[in-house]
Structure formats: structure tokens, C-alpha cells
Design an enzyme around this catalytic site. Structure first.
Site, PDB file in Angstrom:
ATOM      1  N   ARG A 240       0.104  12.334 -24.658  1.00 48.90           N
ATOM      2  CA  ARG A 240      -0.500  13.645 -24.201  1.00 48.90           C
ATOM      3  C   ARG A 240      -1.906  13.377 -23.841  1.00 48.90           C
ATOM      4  NH1 ARG A 240       3.866  14.599 -22.346  1.00 48.90           N
ATOM      5  NH2 ARG A 240       4.848  16.744 -22.166  1.00 48.90           N
ATOM      6  N   ASP A 264      -1.219   6.869 -19.241  1.00 47.93           N
ATOM      7  CA  ASP A 264      -0.166   7.411 -18.279  1.00 47.93           C
ATOM      8  C   ASP A 264      -0.450   8.935 -18.401  1.00 47.93           C
ATOM      9  OD1 ASP A 264       2.237   7.358 -16.689  1.00 47.93           O
ATOM     10  OD2 ASP A 264       3.415   8.056 -18.470  1.00 47.93           O
ATOM     11  N   GLU A 269      -4.685  16.428 -15.914  1.00 47.21           N
ATOM     12  CA  GLU A 269      -3.630  15.828 -14.717  1.00 47.21           C
ATOM     13  C   GLU A 269      -3.134  16.897 -13.985  1.00 47.21           C
ATOM     14  OE1 GLU A 269      -1.154  13.684 -17.851  1.00 47.21           O
ATOM     15  OE2 GLU A 269       0.377  14.751 -17.189  1.00 47.21           O
ATOM     16  N   HIS A 288       1.683   9.442 -15.418  1.00 44.72           N
ATOM     17  CA  HIS A 288       2.779  10.212 -16.187  1.00 44.72           C
ATOM     18  C   HIS A 288       4.020   9.950 -15.639  1.00 44.72           C
ATOM     19  CE1 HIS A 288       3.312  13.960 -18.801  1.00 44.72           C
ATOM     20  NE2 HIS A 288       4.203  13.188 -18.887  1.00 44.72           N
ATOM     21  N   ILE A 289       4.421   8.698 -15.719  1.00 47.33           N
ATOM     22  CA  ILE A 289       5.660   8.387 -15.361  1.00 47.33           C
ATOM     23  C   ILE A 289       6.698   7.882 -16.509  1.00 47.33           C
ATOM     24  CG2 ILE A 289       5.324   7.973 -12.764  1.00 47.33           C
ATOM     25  CD1 ILE A 289       5.031   5.028 -13.611  1.00 47.33           C
ATOM     26  N   GLY A 290       6.215   8.202 -17.686  1.00 49.74           N
ATOM     27  CA  GLY A 290       6.962   7.643 -18.902  1.00 49.74           C
ATOM     28  C   GLY A 290       8.368   7.803 -18.750  1.00 49.74           C
ATOM     29  N   SER A 291       8.887   9.063 -18.305  1.00 49.02           N
ATOM     30  CA  SER A 291      10.408   8.931 -18.170  1.00 49.02           C
ATOM     31  C   SER A 291      11.004   8.713 -17.091  1.00 49.02           C
ATOM     32  CB  SER A 291      10.719  10.652 -18.551  1.00 49.02           C
ATOM     33  OG  SER A 291      10.003  11.375 -18.047  1.00 49.02           O
TER      34      SER A 291
HETATM   35  C1  8YV Z   1       8.394  14.200 -18.575  1.00 44.92           C
HETATM   36  C2  8YV Z   1       7.077  13.868 -20.869  1.00 44.92           C
HETATM   37  O1  8YV Z   1       8.300  13.435 -17.442  1.00 44.92           O
HETATM   38  O2  8YV Z   1       9.027  14.855 -21.541  1.00 44.92           O
HETATM   39  C3  8YV Z   1       7.979  14.729 -21.631  1.00 44.92           C
HETATM   40  O3  8YV Z   1       7.675  15.383 -22.768  1.00 44.92           O
HETATM   41  O4  8YV Z   1       6.168  13.850 -21.108  1.00 44.92           O
HETATM   42  C4  8YV Z   1       7.574  13.216 -19.683  1.00 44.92           C
HETATM   43  O5  8YV Z   1       8.084  12.114 -19.692  1.00 44.92           O
HETATM   44  C5  8YV Z   1       7.997  15.464 -18.345  1.00 44.92           C
HETATM   45  O6  8YV Z   1       7.907  16.222 -19.436  1.00 44.92           O
HETATM   46  C6  8YV Z   1       8.962  15.972 -17.451  1.00 44.92           C
HETATM   47  O7  8YV Z   1       8.945  17.474 -17.440  1.00 44.92           O
END
Ligand code: 8YV
Length: 322
Positions: A240, A264, A269, A288-291
Site C-alpha cells: 500500500r 504498484d 491513487e 495497482h495491478i498486483g492481483s
Molecule cells: C486488489 C489488493 O486488486 O487485494 C488487495 O488488497 O491490493 C489488490 O491486489 C484489490 O484490493 C481489489 O479490491
């Protein structure tokens, strides 16, 4: 016919997840993927039994206090829950869940991308090629940092931190970490534990941040701590933005104390990030594309639904955080 619980789904979710929602619940979907205001969320909650929000919905104490009594649960589509006031939910008797585990691989991939992108000047190189400004080659051209065999330091050795360390080992990196508690031997896998962030930092050729955003970790990477990093360290953040003091990091990126950063996540943001990040050459920036892979987004949705299934079956959900 038994009444299907009504779920307020705040954002457009993957197709397969929405199909399961429609099969098992009476969802209020958001086909236009509109970002709701707090007032809209409160209004839309009037007939709902639970809310399935993302980190884009700020579930503040003020908002939670105004939720109608019919809301029994907030099943987050995220592992991070810093957008959601857990104390406010607890005091209203609202169950809160998150989606751990399922996004660790995807987020660790992005940590590696950021590490390599920062170390090898990927952003600068990419922009140069696109702008037709690549005119020559010489031994000194676009020379970056090699990470193979260097030290990879982790703040927050939870699930994502552990997978990232595992991936970094593939680059023969020596793992150091700080965590509130030391991991079991088999999870530690030869990594060196540091009891404080301060003792970790001098060992980080690459520092990768994986701790949650909490009042204790806000601004954790500040000027005093950056001064403890080796000269020319690389900073990676997939956790974060709030964990980093932007002014301090930007100063260190300008002086060369920090050679490059891969980020990221950001304070402010998406639109209100520190403007200097946009102007520095030695940062590799992602939105913010981690997931953000189909597999992971599906799995996050299923995990949120598993939690709701348990709650509405009168059982304890697997991922309860409040
Ligand atoms: C998600 C993330 O894209 O899950 C998390 O905490 O930071 C992200 O990878 C996002 O939160 C989806 O709501």
C-alpha cells in the site's frame, strides 16, 4: 421458495463470479462498474443483507455507522482491508472478511516485475523505443543493476512476502526479512530474520514491501529509515502507498541513495499520486495491478462468495477479519 440473501456488489466482478452470485443469491450488480459515493452505497444497502465491496469503496466508520441494520456482513474482494473500518463494523455486529492466499502468486509476480523493471531501467527504455529516440548502442548504454546474487529484503513476511521471497531465490538472492514474529523454520527456508526494520534495512540491495497498511505502518519507510539502506538500493512496493513517505523516497531517488523504485501502489491513487513520480526516470510505475490476472480475480470472487456462503449458512467464515 426460500429467500435468497441480497448482496450489494459494488463493482463489476468477473463473469464466472457474477454467474455464481446470480445462482446462489439475489445480487444487486453494477454492470456499468460505476464508482459509488458513500451516499449511494448507503441507499443501495437499504434492501441488502450483505455488501461485497472492493478496496475502491472507502468503508469508513462514518459510512458503516449509517448502514441499515439489515447488513450482516461485508465480504471484501481484497486481501487488504485498510479501506474498511474494522472497529466500526465490529461495534455494529457486522462480520468482515477478506480474500487472502489466492492473490499471493499474482502479486509476487508483480513484485518481480517491479524489481526487474526498476533495476534494468525498463520504463526509460520502453519510452525511448516508443518515442523513436533509440539511436545508438554503446557499452555504457542503458546500464542497469543486476539483482542476481544480491540481497532481497522483505518487510512483512506474510503470504505475499513469502511467495515473493521464493521467486527472488530463483535469482539466487539471499533473503532477509522483518516480520512482527519470526516464521517457522520450514517457512523461513534459510532466510535471515531481523527483529526490527532498522536492523533489516542495511541488508537490502532490494527492499520489497509486503506489510499491510495500518496506523503502525503508515509512513514506515521514512527519511531516517531510507538512510539505513545500502547506497543505491532498489525499493519495491506492492503493498500500500501509505507505508511509504513519498517526499522521503523521492528525495532519495533524486540523490541516488535509492537507485530506482518499482511501485504498484501509491498514496492518493489513482489520480492524486505525488506528481514527481511522473517526472522521475528511475521509477517503474504500475497502476495497482498486483492481483490483476483472470485466474486470481476469479479466485478472489470465489473466496468472497465462500465467505458469504458460510455466513448465510450460520457458520464461521474462513477469512473473518472482524
Ligand atoms: C486488489 C489488493 O486488486 O487485494 C488487495 O488488497 O491490493 C489488490 O491486489 C484489490 O484490493 C481489489 O479490491
Amino acid at each position: 421458495m426460500t429467500h435468497k440473501p441480497v448482496i450489494l456488489v459494488t463493482r463489476k466482478l468477473p463473469k464466472a463470479v457474477e454467474a455464481r452470485l446470480v445462482r446462489d443469491y439475489a445480487p444487486i450488480l453494477n454492470p456499468d462498474d460505476k464508482l459509488y459515493s458513500a451516499e449511494e452505497l448507503i441507499d443501495l444497502s437499504s434492501t441488502a443483507d450483505a455488501i461485497l465491496p472492493c478496496h475502491t469503496e472507502k468503508m469508513t466508520a462514518a459510512l458503516i455507522e449509517k448502514l441499515p441494520a439489515n447488513i450482516k456482513a461485508i465480504a471484501n474482494f481484497s486481501v487488504g482491508v485498510d479501506h474498511c473500518d474494522l472497529e466500526a463494523a465490529k461495534s455494529k455486529g457486522i462480520i468482515v472478511t477478506n480474500t487472502p492466499d489466492v492473490l499471493s502468486d499474482a502479486t509476487a509476480e508483480i513484485a518481480m516485475l517491479l524489481m526487474l523493471g526498476a533495476a534494468r531501467r525498463a520504463s526509460e527504455g520502453e519510452r525511448m523505443v516508443r518515442a523513436s529516440q533509440w539511436h545508438d548502442w554503446s557499452p555504457g548504454f542503458m546500464v542497469g543493476r543486476q539483482v542476481t546474487g544480491k540481497r532481497f529484503g522483505v518487510i512483512g513476511m506474510g503470504r505475499v512476502g513469502q511467495v515473493s521471497a521464493k521467486r527472488a531465490r530463483c535469482f539466487d538472492m539471499d533473503i532477509h526479512y522483518y516480520n512482527r514474529s519470526r516464521l517457522r523454520n520450514e517457512l523461513e527456508a534459510g532466510a535471515t530474520y531481523h527483529e526490527t526494520v532498522e536492523s533489516l534495512l542495511p541488508h537490502c540491495d532490494v527492499l520489497s514491501i509486503h506489510c499491510p497498511a495500518t496506523p503502525e505502518t503508515t509512513g514506515l519507510l521514512n527519511a531516517a529509515r531510507i538512510a539505513l539502506l545500502p547506497e543505491g538500493a532498489i525499493v519495491v512496493n506492492t503493498a500500500r502507498g501509505g507505508v511509504v513517505n513519498d517526499e522521503a523516497l523521492i528525495e532519495a531517488l533524486k540523490s541516488g541513495k535509492v537507485w530506482a523504485a518499482g511501485l504498484d501502489v501509491f498514496n492518493g491513487e489513482p489520480e492524486d499520486i505525488h506528481p514527481e513520480y511522473r517526472t522521475l526516470d528511475n521509477v517503474f510505475l504500475l497502476p495497482h495491478i498486483g492481483s490483476a490476472t483472470q485466474d486470481t480475480r476469479d479466485a478472489m470472487g470465489y473466496r468472497a462468495l465462500d465467505n458469504l456462503d458460510a455466513i448465510f449458512a450460520g457458520k464461521e467464515p474462513g477469512d473473518r477479519v472482524a
